[in-house]
Design an enzyme around this catalytic site. Structure first.
Site, short mmCIF file in Angstrom:
data_model
loop_
_atom_site.label_atom_id
_atom_site.label_comp_id
_atom_site.label_asym_id
_atom_site.label_seq_id
_atom_site.Cartn_x
_atom_site.Cartn_y
_atom_site.Cartn_z
N THR A 45 -10.34 -19.94 -43.81
CA THR A 45 -11.13 -20.96 -43.12
C THR A 45 -10.84 -22.35 -43.69
O THR A 45 -10.80 -23.35 -42.96
CB THR A 45 -12.63 -20.64 -43.26
OG1 THR A 45 -12.86 -19.37 -42.67
CG2 THR A 45 -13.50 -21.66 -42.57
N HIS A 48 -7.86 -23.63 -42.07
CA HIS A 48 -8.14 -24.10 -40.71
C HIS A 48 -8.74 -25.51 -40.75
O HIS A 48 -8.44 -26.36 -39.90
CB HIS A 48 -9.14 -23.18 -39.99
CG HIS A 48 -8.60 -21.79 -39.75
ND1 HIS A 48 -7.28 -21.55 -39.50
CD2 HIS A 48 -9.22 -20.59 -39.71
CE1 HIS A 48 -7.11 -20.25 -39.32
NE2 HIS A 48 -8.27 -19.65 -39.46
ZN LIG Z 1 -14.28 -17.21 -46.31
#
Ligand SMILES: [Zn+2]
Ligand SMILES: [Zn+2]
Length: 346
Positions: A45, A48
């Site tokens: 994440t 990202h």
């Molecule tokens: Zn995570």
């Protein structure tokens, strides 16, 4: 507490825009606790957010301190905090559910549509301190569990969610992808009594590690047809349960075909785009396709506590430990697939 701290900040929307910078130590509200972060873990994440994909652009309003996988010591508590004390060792759920909507009231807080996530919607843990609501703190009194492993509870929880959604005892399980999450999946399958653990992984080093940690066999989908290979290993029937940690469309397309009749395909990773498969054929075999989001609050946290108490050791999942200022080194390792979990020490 007053003063300033080091933190990794997403400074503005757009690709890049990450900085190691100085921020004020957060102030806490009456239901919050202030945690001195001892260890934090990098996650996909965070990449990202670095690259500012559509997911990040839809959710984040920088400047925000990133990071959502942490362990630390409680140094201050709000006036209404009742169950957490100064000095407690804690990890943290990363999702803050609204607790009021129909989904929450149906007992499904992990998929509350109003969820706020730390390190995304509000300041995260790549910092010396973080303020979190008492509600999401997970106290872990056992001081023999190192901070680095306690920092893995959030990702470990999503793996526990995926792996324990259906029974594993005496069943054949396929684990797709032996990166950090798939590796945790192997450890859980072993402890939960799977009769046979088949790992699908093209990376040779990861395949060797998977075998060392308890996989019975590793299929390399880049050199053999995974459907034929898995069927051959299971008497032609396929596996009882397949759990995907890869998000790879070819891997998922194969898995829908090698889950045996009345078996389950559990998706922990997310494919990056839609794809098609033969639902009629899948359905005719009575198979189940199950999506996994976050951690069941807080059933999965108690299952994690139980697995650790039963002797599950997460240390093989940690490949690198770096000072917070060297976060870029960790992100580069992740992008090259050259690490399992990278821990940052603020
Ligand atoms: Zn995570
Ligand atoms: Zn809700």
């Amino acid at each position: 507490m007053t003063g300033t701290m080091n933190a990794i900040l997403k400074t503005a929307p757009g690709p890049g825009n990450l900085a190691f910078s100085t921020r004020p130590i957060p102030q806490i509200g009456p239901q919050d606790i202030l945690v001195r972060v001892k260890a934090a873990a990098l996650c996909g994440t965070d990449l990202h957010i670095k690259h500012w994909n559509e997911w990040a652009a839809l959710r984040m309003q920088p400047p925000v301190i990133i990071g959502h996988e942490l362990a630390g010591e409680v140094v201050e508590i709000g006036s209404e905090v009742r169950h957490v004390n100064v000095g407690d060792r804690v990890s943290s759920e990363s999702h803050i559910a609204c607790n009021r909507c129909e989904i929450c009231r149906e007992g499904n807080r992990h998929v509350c549509p109003h969820t706020k996530a730390i390190g995304v919607h509000r300041d995260g843990c790549f910092a010396e301190y973080i303020s979190i609501p008492e509600e999401i703190a997970f106290v872990y009194p056992n001081a023999s569990l190192p901070w680095e492993q306690l920092a893995l509870m959030e990702p470990f929880g999503v793996v526990v969610h995926g792996m324990l959604e259906y029974p594993l005892l005496a069943r054949t399980v396929a684990i797709i992808g032996a990166g950090p999450l798939g590796t945790m999946g192997i450890l859980i399958a072993k402890q939960a009594g799977a009769s046979r653990i088949i790992v699908l992984e093209p990376n040779h080093l990861r395949a060797q590690e998977a075998l060392a940690l308890g996989a019975d066999v590793v299929v390399d989908p880049s050199s053999e047809d995974p459907v034929a290979a898995v069927k051959k290993l299971t008497g032609g029937y396929g596996v009882h349960i397949a759990v995907d940690f890869s998000g790879s469309i070819p891997a998922l397309s194969a898995a829908v075909n090698y889950v045996r009749p009345e078996g389950q395909l559990v998706c922990v990773a997310l494919p990056s785009r839609p794809f098609t498969f033969d639902l009629a054929e899948f359905s005719y075999r009575g198979c189940v396709l199950k999506g996994i989001a976050g951690r069941r609050m807080y059933e999965n946290w108690e299952q994690m506590r139980g697995l650790l108490a039963g002797g599950l050791d997460l240390s093989p999942v940690i490949s690198h430990t770096l000072p917070l200022a060297e976060y870029e080194t960790g992100m580069n390792l992740m992008e090259q697939g050259a690490c399992l979990k990278c821990i940052l020490i603020p």
